[in-house]
Design a protein around this motif. Structure first.
Motif, PDB file in Angstrom:
ATOM      1  N   TRP A   1       0.928  -0.951   0.125  1.00  0.00           N
ATOM      2  CA  TRP A   1      -0.184  -0.145   0.068  1.00  0.00           C
ATOM      3  C   TRP A   1       0.750   1.254  -0.173  1.00  0.00           C
ATOM      4  O   TRP A   1       1.842   1.601   0.868  1.00  0.00           O
ATOM      5  CB  TRP A   1      -0.817   0.080   1.145  1.00  0.00           C
ATOM      6  CG  TRP A   1      -2.153  -1.189   1.096  1.00  0.00           C
ATOM      7  CD1 TRP A   1      -1.691  -2.413   1.401  1.00  0.00           C
ATOM      8  CD2 TRP A   1      -3.369  -1.051   0.559  1.00  0.00           C
ATOM      9  NE1 TRP A   1      -3.050  -3.144   1.128  1.00  0.00           N
ATOM     10  CE2 TRP A   1      -3.851  -2.450   0.662  1.00  0.00           C
ATOM     11  CE3 TRP A   1      -4.059  -0.130   0.179  1.00  0.00           C
ATOM     12  CZ2 TRP A   1      -5.219  -2.508  -0.007  1.00  0.00           C
ATOM     13  CZ3 TRP A   1      -5.441  -0.171  -0.394  1.00  0.00           C
ATOM     14  CH2 TRP A   1      -5.716  -1.407  -0.471  1.00  0.00           C
TER      15      TRP A   1
ATOM     16  N   THR B   1      -0.408   4.390  -0.812  1.00  0.00           N
ATOM     17  CA  THR B   1      -1.601   5.397  -1.268  1.00  0.00           C
ATOM     18  C   THR B   1      -1.471   6.740  -0.437  1.00  0.00           C
ATOM     19  O   THR B   1      -2.541   7.460  -0.683  1.00  0.00           O
ATOM     20  CB  THR B   1      -3.035   4.666  -0.738  1.00  0.00           C
ATOM     21  OG1 THR B   1      -2.775   4.274   0.502  1.00  0.00           O
ATOM     22  CG2 THR B   1      -3.010   3.328  -1.816  1.00  0.00           C
TER      23      THR B   1
ATOM     24  N   ALA C   1      -4.316   9.375   1.544  1.00  0.00           N
ATOM     25  CA  ALA C   1      -5.541   8.452   1.802  1.00  0.00           C
ATOM     26  C   ALA C   1      -5.139   7.380   2.822  1.00  0.00           C
ATOM     27  O   ALA C   1      -5.774   7.057   3.907  1.00  0.00           O
ATOM     28  CB  ALA C   1      -5.954   7.799   0.664  1.00  0.00           C
ATOM     29  N   GLY C   2      -3.914   6.864   2.587  1.00  0.00           N
ATOM     30  CA  GLY C   2      -3.194   5.713   3.531  1.00  0.00           C
ATOM     31  C   GLY C   2      -2.992   6.302   4.843  1.00  0.00           C
ATOM     32  O   GLY C   2      -3.327   5.457   5.640  1.00  0.00           O
TER      33      GLY C   2
ATOM     34  N   GLU D   1      -4.664   8.687   6.393  1.00  0.00           N
ATOM     35  CA  GLU D   1      -5.811   8.994   7.015  1.00  0.00           C
ATOM     36  C   GLU D   1      -6.503   7.695   7.342  1.00  0.00           C
ATOM     37  O   GLU D   1      -7.264   7.850   8.420  1.00  0.00           O
ATOM     38  CB  GLU D   1      -6.619   9.801   5.913  1.00  0.00           C
ATOM     39  CG  GLU D   1      -6.462  11.111   5.497  1.00  0.00           C
ATOM     40  CD  GLU D   1      -7.237  11.833   4.624  1.00  0.00           C
ATOM     41  OE1 GLU D   1      -7.881  10.886   3.674  1.00  0.00           O
ATOM     42  OE2 GLU D   1      -7.014  13.048   4.217  1.00  0.00           O
ATOM     43  N   GLU D   2      -6.350   6.637   6.861  1.00  0.00           N
ATOM     44  CA  GLU D   2      -6.732   5.452   7.194  1.00  0.00           C
ATOM     45  C   GLU D   2      -5.998   4.920   8.516  1.00  0.00           C
ATOM     46  O   GLU D   2      -6.856   4.586   9.273  1.00  0.00           O
ATOM     47  CB  GLU D   2      -6.718   4.398   6.201  1.00  0.00           C
ATOM     48  CG  GLU D   2      -7.033   2.978   6.519  1.00  0.00           C
ATOM     49  CD  GLU D   2      -6.725   2.015   5.414  1.00  0.00           C
ATOM     50  OE1 GLU D   2      -7.504   0.866   5.432  1.00  0.00           O
ATOM     51  OE2 GLU D   2      -5.431   2.000   4.922  1.00  0.00           O
TER      52      GLU D   2
ATOM     53  N   HIS E   1      -7.222   6.936  11.548  1.00  0.00           N
ATOM     54  CA  HIS E   1      -8.548   6.728  11.866  1.00  0.00           C
ATOM     55  C   HIS E   1      -8.776   5.507  12.928  1.00  0.00           C
ATOM     56  O   HIS E   1      -9.192   5.528  13.933  1.00  0.00           O
ATOM     57  CB  HIS E   1      -9.547   6.814  10.741  1.00  0.00           C
ATOM     58  CG  HIS E   1     -11.119   6.139  11.002  1.00  0.00           C
ATOM     59  ND1 HIS E   1     -11.885   7.231  11.362  1.00  0.00           N
ATOM     60  CD2 HIS E   1     -11.439   5.022  11.037  1.00  0.00           C
ATOM     61  CE1 HIS E   1     -12.998   6.599  11.735  1.00  0.00           C
ATOM     62  NE2 HIS E   1     -12.833   5.262  11.551  1.00  0.00           N
ATOM     63  N   ALA E   2      -8.003   4.540  12.332  1.00  0.00           N
ATOM     64  CA  ALA E   2      -7.799   3.298  13.190  1.00  0.00           C
ATOM     65  C   ALA E   2      -6.956   3.601  14.496  1.00  0.00           C
ATOM     66  O   ALA E   2      -7.396   2.836  15.608  1.00  0.00           O
ATOM     67  CB  ALA E   2      -7.003   2.084  12.396  1.00  0.00           C
TER      68      ALA E   2
ATOM     69  N   ARG F   1      -3.268  -4.166   7.828  1.00  0.00           N
ATOM     70  CA  ARG F   1      -3.359  -5.285   7.032  1.00  0.00           C
ATOM     71  C   ARG F   1      -2.599  -6.531   7.046  1.00  0.00           C
ATOM     72  O   ARG F   1      -1.158  -6.335   6.750  1.00  0.00           O
ATOM     73  CB  ARG F   1      -3.479  -4.670   5.419  1.00  0.00           C
ATOM     74  CG  ARG F   1      -4.565  -3.644   5.419  1.00  0.00           C
ATOM     75  CD  ARG F   1      -4.074  -2.995   3.836  1.00  0.00           C
ATOM     76  NE  ARG F   1      -5.065  -1.975   3.624  1.00  0.00           N
ATOM     77  CZ  ARG F   1      -6.337  -1.821   3.545  1.00  0.00           C
ATOM     78  NH1 ARG F   1      -6.983  -2.838   3.084  1.00  0.00           N
ATOM     79  NH2 ARG F   1      -6.957  -0.628   3.294  1.00  0.00           N
TER      80      ARG F   1
END
Length: 342
Positions: A180, A182, A185-186, A188-189, A192-193, A297
Motif C-alpha cells: 500500500w 496510497t 489517503a493511506g 488518513e486510514e 482513523h484506526a 492489513r
C-alpha cells in the motif's frame, strides 16, 4: 498469477514495483487516479540532502539513495525509453551572515567525513548570473543534490514497467504480496484506526517558469527551491501549509514564493509563469518514510510518508521494500517503521 500488487502509482509505489519487476517478479500496479495523480505529479523535483551534521539513520539512508539515484534512473530510462530528466548538477545556497558562514565552513569539514568522499559541500565566493544574492559574498555549493522532473520520472517508470510486462491500471484484483503506497489517503486510514494522527497531508504550491537553464545547478534561497529542468522549464516551490480550504487551489501564498525567488535570483525576473500547481503531500508523524509491515492489513506492506523527500529517497526505498517483500530480508531503519508514527 501476479506475485506483487502495488496499490498506488506515485513515486514510492512505482519505484517499488520497478525494483520487484527487475528481480523477475510479476507485478501489477493499481491506482484509480492513474500514475502521478497525487503529490508525485508536482513540478519541483529537488533531490537535495539534509545538512551534513547530527548524523542519523534517516540521513544515512538518504545519502545512499542519492548516491545510487543516477544508476537507478539511467536503468529506468534505458528500459522504457523515456527520460526522467535526472541530472546531478548540485545546488547553490547563499550564506546570509557571519555566523552562518562559520557554520557553513564547519559543515564543509563534516561533509568530507560523512559523505565518504562521494560528494562535497563547499563554501566559495558568490558570483555569476545564476547565483542568489548573498549578503556575505559567499555561497554554499554541494555536489550531491540532483534534479528530475516529477511527472517525467513517473512516466519513465511506467514505461519501464510496461516494457517488463507489468500492468499499470486503474482497477484490478489484489494478488500475491500487496503493498500500500496510497499517500494521504493511506495516512488518513491509519489515523482513523489509531484514534490519533499517524500523519497528514501538507499542502504545497509551486510554479513552472518558461526559463531555460537546464545545465545550471538548482538554487535554494529565502526558503525557496529553484530547479531548472531538462525540458527547458524552471520550477519554483514550495509552500508548506497545514491549514487550507482547497488543496488544489493556488493563491497569494504562491505569488509570494515567486516574488521571493525573483528577488533572491535576479535571473528569474521577467520569466513567464506557465503553470501553477497545488496538491497534498503525505507527511508521516515521525517525519520519516513509513516502511514495512502494514499495521492494519496482516501479511501486507506499506510505503508512505515521502513528503518533500520522496523522489530522493525512492531508489533506496525501492531496494529495501523489494528485499523485504520478495526475500523476507529486513533492512529498514527502526525510525522508518510504521510504529514510529503510531
Amino acid at each position: 498469477m501476479t506475485d506483487v500488487t502495488v496499490m498506488g502509482a506515485g513515486i514510492f509505489g512505482l519505484s517499488v514495483a520497478w525494483a520487484c519487476a527487475r528481480r523477475g517478479a510479476r507485478v501489477r500496479v493499481i491506482d484509480p487516479g492513474g500514475p502521478g495523480a497525487g503529490a508525485s505529479g508536482g513540478l519541483v523535483g529537488a533531490l537535495a540532502p539534509h545538512v551534513p551534521e547530527n548524523w542519523n539513520d534517516k540521513k544515512a539512508f538518504q545519502l545512499k539513495s542519492l548516491i545510487m539515484a543516477e544508476g537507478f534512473w539511467q536503468e529506468v530510462a534505458d528500459a522504457g525509453g523515456v527520460q526522467p530528466g535526472y541530472a546531478r548538477l548540485g545546488r547553490i545556497q547563499p550564506v546570509m551572515d557571519e555566523s552562518g558562514l562559520a557554520l557553513a565552513r564547519a559543515r564543509q569539514a563534516s561533509a568530507a567525513a560523512l559523505w565518504q568522499g562521494k560528494a562535497a559541500w563547499r563554501v566559495e565566493p558568490a558570483g555569476g548570473e545564476w547565483c542568489p544574492e548573498s549578503p556575505t559574498g559567499h555561497v554554499i555549493r554541494d555536489t550531491l543534490s540532483a534534479r528530475l522532473h516529477p511527472r517525467h520520472a513517473c512516466e519513465a517508470l511506467v514505461a519501464a514497467l510496461r516494457a517488463r510486462g507489468t500492468e499499470v491500471v486503474r482497477e484490478g484484483p489484489q494478488e500475491g504480496r500487496v503493498l500500500w503506497a496510497t499517500g494521504v489517503a493511506g495516512l488518513e486510514e491509519l489515523s482513523h484506526a489509531a484514534g490519533r494522527a499517524a500523519g497528514n497531508g501538507v499542502k504545497g504550491q509551486a510554479a513552472l517558469l518558461a526559463l531555460d537553464a537546464r545545465e545550471a545547478p538548482q538554487l535554494f534561497a529565502d526558503g525557496v527551491h529553484v530547479v531548472p529542468h531538462a525540458d527547458g522549464t524552471t520550477a519554483i516551490g514550495s509552500t508548506s501549509e497545514r491549514d487550507y480550504d482547497d488543496p488544489a487551489a493556488t493563491d497569494a501564498q504562491l505569488d509570494d514564493v515567486i516574488a521571493r525567488a525573483c528577488a533572491a535570483i535576479p535571473a528569474l525576473a521577467g520569466a513567464p509563469v506557465i503553470e501553477r500547481w497545488a496538491g497534498l503531500r503525505p507527511r508521516a508523524r515521525s517525519r520519516a518514510p513509513m516502511l514495512g509491515a502494514h499495521p492494519l492489513r496482516h501479511g501486507e506492506f506499506i510505503a508512505n510518508g515521502g513528503f518533500k523527500i520522496g523522489f530522493g529517497m525512492a531508489p533506496k526505498v525501492a531496494e529495501v521494500m523489494a528485499e523485504l517483500m520478495l526475500d523476507g530480508v529486513d533492512r529498514i531503519p527502526a525510525g522508518f517503521r510504521p510504529e514510529a508514527s503510531l
